[in-house]
Design a protein around this motif. Structure first.
Motif, PDB file in Angstrom:
ATOM      1  N   TYR A   1      53.354  84.225  47.236  1.00  0.00           N
ATOM      2  CA  TYR A   1      53.110  83.874  48.876  1.00  0.00           C
ATOM      3  C   TYR A   1      54.781  82.465  48.615  1.00  0.00           C
ATOM      4  N   ILE A   2      54.555  81.952  47.802  1.00  0.00           N
ATOM      5  CA  ILE A   2      55.154  81.083  47.146  1.00  0.00           C
ATOM      6  C   ILE A   2      56.586  81.608  47.596  1.00  0.00           C
ATOM      7  N   PRO A   3      57.379  82.435  46.541  1.00  0.00           N
ATOM      8  CA  PRO A   3      58.992  83.117  47.327  1.00  0.00           C
ATOM      9  C   PRO A   3      58.979  82.720  48.473  1.00  0.00           C
ATOM     10  N   ARG A   4      58.019  83.408  49.281  1.00  0.00           N
ATOM     11  CA  ARG A   4      58.573  83.804  50.790  1.00  0.00           C
ATOM     12  C   ARG A   4      58.394  82.396  51.736  1.00  0.00           C
ATOM     13  N   CYS A   5      58.306  81.398  51.057  1.00  0.00           N
ATOM     14  CA  CYS A   5      58.357  80.250  51.375  1.00  0.00           C
ATOM     15  C   CYS A   5      58.911  78.534  51.221  1.00  0.00           C
ATOM     16  N   THR A   6      59.128  79.367  50.116  1.00  0.00           N
ATOM     17  CA  THR A   6      60.092  78.373  49.571  1.00  0.00           C
ATOM     18  C   THR A   6      61.303  78.804  48.120  1.00  0.00           C
ATOM     19  N   PRO A   7      62.317  78.413  48.651  1.00  0.00           N
ATOM     20  CA  PRO A   7      63.807  78.940  47.268  1.00  0.00           C
ATOM     21  C   PRO A   7      63.258  78.135  46.036  1.00  0.00           C
ATOM     22  N   LEU A   8      62.426  76.911  46.281  1.00  0.00           N
ATOM     23  CA  LEU A   8      62.595  75.532  45.452  1.00  0.00           C
ATOM     24  C   LEU A   8      60.922  76.551  44.616  1.00  0.00           C
ATOM     25  N   ALA A   9      60.216  77.974  43.704  1.00  0.00           N
ATOM     26  CA  ALA A   9      59.035  77.998  43.965  1.00  0.00           C
ATOM     27  C   ALA A   9      59.585  77.506  42.275  1.00  0.00           C
ATOM     28  N   PRO A  10      58.571  76.888  42.005  1.00  0.00           N
ATOM     29  CA  PRO A  10      57.872  76.401  40.543  1.00  0.00           C
ATOM     30  C   PRO A  10      56.723  77.262  40.485  1.00  0.00           C
ATOM     31  N   GLU A  11      56.921  77.501  38.783  1.00  0.00           N
ATOM     32  CA  GLU A  11      55.879  78.573  38.138  1.00  0.00           C
ATOM     33  C   GLU A  11      54.352  77.856  38.146  1.00  0.00           C
ATOM     34  N   ILE A  12      53.515  78.723  38.584  1.00  0.00           N
ATOM     35  CA  ILE A  12      51.945  78.495  38.587  1.00  0.00           C
ATOM     36  C   ILE A  12      51.697  78.933  37.837  1.00  0.00           C
ATOM     37  N   LYS A  13      50.813  78.147  36.393  1.00  0.00           N
ATOM     38  CA  LYS A  13      50.225  78.238  35.996  1.00  0.00           C
ATOM     39  C   LYS A  13      48.432  77.860  36.725  1.00  0.00           C
ATOM     40  N   PRO A  14      47.412  77.964  35.723  1.00  0.00           N
ATOM     41  CA  PRO A  14      45.823  77.528  35.734  1.00  0.00           C
ATOM     42  C   PRO A  14      45.619  76.484  34.549  1.00  0.00           C
ATOM     43  N   THR A  15      44.665  76.022  34.633  1.00  0.00           N
ATOM     44  CA  THR A  15      44.396  75.134  34.266  1.00  0.00           C
ATOM     45  C   THR A  15      44.043  75.433  32.804  1.00  0.00           C
ATOM     46  N   ALA A  16      43.854  75.327  31.829  1.00  0.00           N
ATOM     47  CA  ALA A  16      43.810  75.390  30.494  1.00  0.00           C
ATOM     48  C   ALA A  16      42.590  74.048  30.172  1.00  0.00           C
ATOM     49  N   LEU A  17      41.840  73.310  31.037  1.00  0.00           N
ATOM     50  CA  LEU A  17      40.703  72.456  30.061  1.00  0.00           C
ATOM     51  C   LEU A  17      39.810  72.941  31.176  1.00  0.00           C
ATOM     52  N   GLY A  18      39.684  73.408  32.383  1.00  0.00           N
ATOM     53  CA  GLY A  18      39.360  73.708  33.334  1.00  0.00           C
ATOM     54  C   GLY A  18      37.976  72.206  33.688  1.00  0.00           C
ATOM     55  N   ALA A  19      37.337  72.674  33.116  1.00  0.00           N
ATOM     56  CA  ALA A  19      35.973  70.964  34.392  1.00  0.00           C
ATOM     57  C   ALA A  19      36.083  70.054  33.241  1.00  0.00           C
ATOM     58  N   ARG A  20      36.952  70.377  31.707  1.00  0.00           N
ATOM     59  CA  ARG A  20      36.730  69.648  31.214  1.00  0.00           C
ATOM     60  C   ARG A  20      38.297  68.460  31.254  1.00  0.00           C
ATOM     61  N   ALA A  21      38.821  68.704  32.168  1.00  0.00           N
ATOM     62  CA  ALA A  21      40.272  68.139  32.148  1.00  0.00           C
ATOM     63  C   ALA A  21      39.735  66.734  32.929  1.00  0.00           C
ATOM     64  N   GLN A  22      39.383  65.855  33.836  1.00  0.00           N
ATOM     65  CA  GLN A  22      39.312  64.782  33.748  1.00  0.00           C
ATOM     66  C   GLN A  22      38.619  64.050  33.245  1.00  0.00           C
ATOM     67  N   LEU A  23      37.503  64.666  32.087  1.00  0.00           N
ATOM     68  CA  LEU A  23      37.178  63.863  31.011  1.00  0.00           C
ATOM     69  C   LEU A  23      38.415  63.607  30.034  1.00  0.00           C
ATOM     70  N   VAL A  24      39.088  64.859  29.522  1.00  0.00           N
ATOM     71  CA  VAL A  24      39.915  64.574  28.190  1.00  0.00           C
ATOM     72  C   VAL A  24      41.109  63.627  29.285  1.00  0.00           C
ATOM     73  N   GLY A  25      41.243  63.387  30.960  1.00  0.00           N
ATOM     74  CA  GLY A  25      42.432  62.745  30.944  1.00  0.00           C
ATOM     75  C   GLY A  25      42.103  61.192  30.752  1.00  0.00           C
ATOM     76  N   ALA A  26      40.805  60.742  30.787  1.00  0.00           N
ATOM     77  CA  ALA A  26      39.928  60.201  31.019  1.00  0.00           C
ATOM     78  C   ALA A  26      40.231  59.091  28.743  1.00  0.00           C
ATOM     79  N   VAL A  27      39.583  59.881  28.596  1.00  0.00           N
ATOM     80  CA  VAL A  27      40.172  59.195  27.448  1.00  0.00           C
ATOM     81  C   VAL A  27      41.213  59.116  26.871  1.00  0.00           C
ATOM     82  N   PHE A  28      42.149  59.968  27.069  1.00  0.00           N
ATOM     83  CA  PHE A  28      44.445  59.891  27.344  1.00  0.00           C
ATOM     84  C   PHE A  28      44.574  58.452  27.899  1.00  0.00           C
ATOM     85  N   THR A  29      43.459  57.775  28.966  1.00  0.00           N
ATOM     86  CA  THR A  29      44.156  56.791  29.738  1.00  0.00           C
ATOM     87  C   THR A  29      43.739  55.441  28.808  1.00  0.00           C
TER      88      THR A  29
END
Length: 401
Positions: free
Chosen positions: A347-375
């Motif tokens: 759908y993205i290319p059909r509603c914007t000429p500025l379509a970004p790359e769409i990627k899935p998370t690599a961390l899944g449910a741990r993303a928040q925890l990893v970000g908290a450790v990083f911060t």
């Protein structure tokens, strides 16, 4: 008699220390000769800084490397036990916590069901879990210096309460930050969960090495975090990324949509289930059931996935027009599903000429925890050495986070 040279200004000394620590974190084990090349510091300054950091317990000798003919160069590495930080992800159903060194190396981590009573019971649960992790890691509690807690909603600084955290009862009526800091006995910061997931993806996930990206968390609700120019966007009230309130999908002037948000009321888990039933789907279905049925080409399920993806694509197109991210990362119970990601990509290319790359998370449910450790690691660095962490923690080698 020649006057002695004046002492180096504190700022200059701090910058020298930062240069050495950064180099050791990124390149260690490393010799003094290599440190001098990487940092550009003089031999005298280098020797003084290394000696002081070794005496203070921040550096240790990590063996010997190849030096000049007949000599072996002493190699220095970061002393992981010098400082520990705490990252916590408090969710409505699960509580995750990790203790890590300043470089991000995990010393202990655990997950358990969140106390459904919420409020002070949840704070006691966090304190008990942290105490257990400290024991399991065998670390000196006095070296645990900083903590960051990821929660849904945002902190009202005048009261310390966490507002708009509908998945955890009772946290909006107590001084959440103050009560928890008193229990843990360390400086503590409470951050939005989606923002922390965004930082997790920046550090150890799908956005590693990317300075302009957005993270869309799509599950029971929908929210977003944005890293632009390498920095997390916050805004006046910390509400950057509250895309649940974008006027997309439903009547934007209907005040009944203000609590959940116009977009969220049309793409959240409850909305998907409601639409599935309305489209003729079987009763009692969960979101997982809908995706399983869509894989089998069951028409009501296919229709729900398509309609949800269409609205999410519109939301992403709106964000892209303002922030121009290189990548949009999708996570959450719904957003991470391959069927949803592929539909959004269509759908993205059909509603914007500025379509970004769409990627899935690599961390899944741990993303928040990893970000908290990083911060927490960055904050501990800045509070210890008196200078911004810069890229020091971000560029430290992957070592367990």
């Amino acid at each position: 008699m020649q006057k002695p040279a004046p002492a180096a200004p504190p700022v200059a000394r701090q910058l020298s220390v930062q240069a050495v620590i950064d180099a050791v974190l990124e390149h260690g084990p490393i010799s003094r000769v290599q440190l001098a090349k990487v940092t550009g510091l003089s031999k005298q300054t280098m020797s003084e800084v290394v000696r002081d950091l070794e005496n203070e317990g921040w550096l240790r000798i990590g063996g010997q490397g190849t030096g000049s003919v007949g000599r072996r160069a002493v190699m220095y590495e970061f002393e992981e036990s010098a400082c520990y930080v705490l990252g916590v992800d408090l969710g409505g159903s699960s509580l995750r916590a990790a203790i890590a060194s300043m470089s991000g190396k995990i010393a202990a981590e655990a997950t358990e069901d969140t106390d459904r009573r919420g409020g002070l019971f949840a704070l006691d649960q966090i304190a008990d879990l942290v105490a257990r992790l400290v024991r399991e890691a065998g670390i000196d509690r006095g070296r645990l210096r900083r903590g960051v807690i990821a929660v849904s909603g945002f902190v009202q600084h005048s009261t310390g309460a966490v507002l708009a955290a509908s998945n955890i009862p009772g946290v909006g009526t107590i001084n959440f930050a103050g009560e928890l800091q008193a229990r843990l006995g360390i400086p503590l910061t409470v951050e939005n969960a989606v923002d922390m997931a965004t930082r997790g993806e920046q550090w150890r996930g799908s956005a590693r090495g990317i300075d302009n990206f957005c993270f869309v968390a799509h599950g029971a609700g929908i929210g977003m975090g944005a890293i632009i120019g390498g920095k997390l966007l916050k805004g006046r009230k910390g509400a950057v990324g509250e895309i649940a309130f974008l006027p997309i999908g439903a009547h934007p002037f209907d005040p009944r949509k203000f609590s959940a948000g116009t977009l969220e009321s049309e793409v959240g888990a409850a909305a998907m289930v409601e639409k599935f039933t309305a489209f003729g789907g079987f009763a009692g279905a969960s979101v997982r059931d809908i995706f399983d049925a869509a894989q089998k080409s069951y028409e009501p399920a296919v229709a729900v996935v398509k309609e949800t993806a269409r609205l999410v694509a519109l939301a992403i197109a709106s964000v892209v027009a303002v922030l121009d991210p290189e990548v949009v990362i999708m996570g959450g119970q719904i957003g991470v599903r391959p069927e949803m990601i592929e539909a959004v990509r269509r759908y993205i290319p059909r509603c914007t000429p500025l379509a970004p790359e769409i990627k899935p998370t690599a961390l899944g449910a741990r993303a928040q925890l990893v970000g908290a450790v990083f911060t927490a690691s960055e904050l501990a660095y800045e509070e210890t050495f008196g200078v911004s962490a810069g890229n020091a923690i971000r560029l430290a080698p992957r070592n367990g986070a």
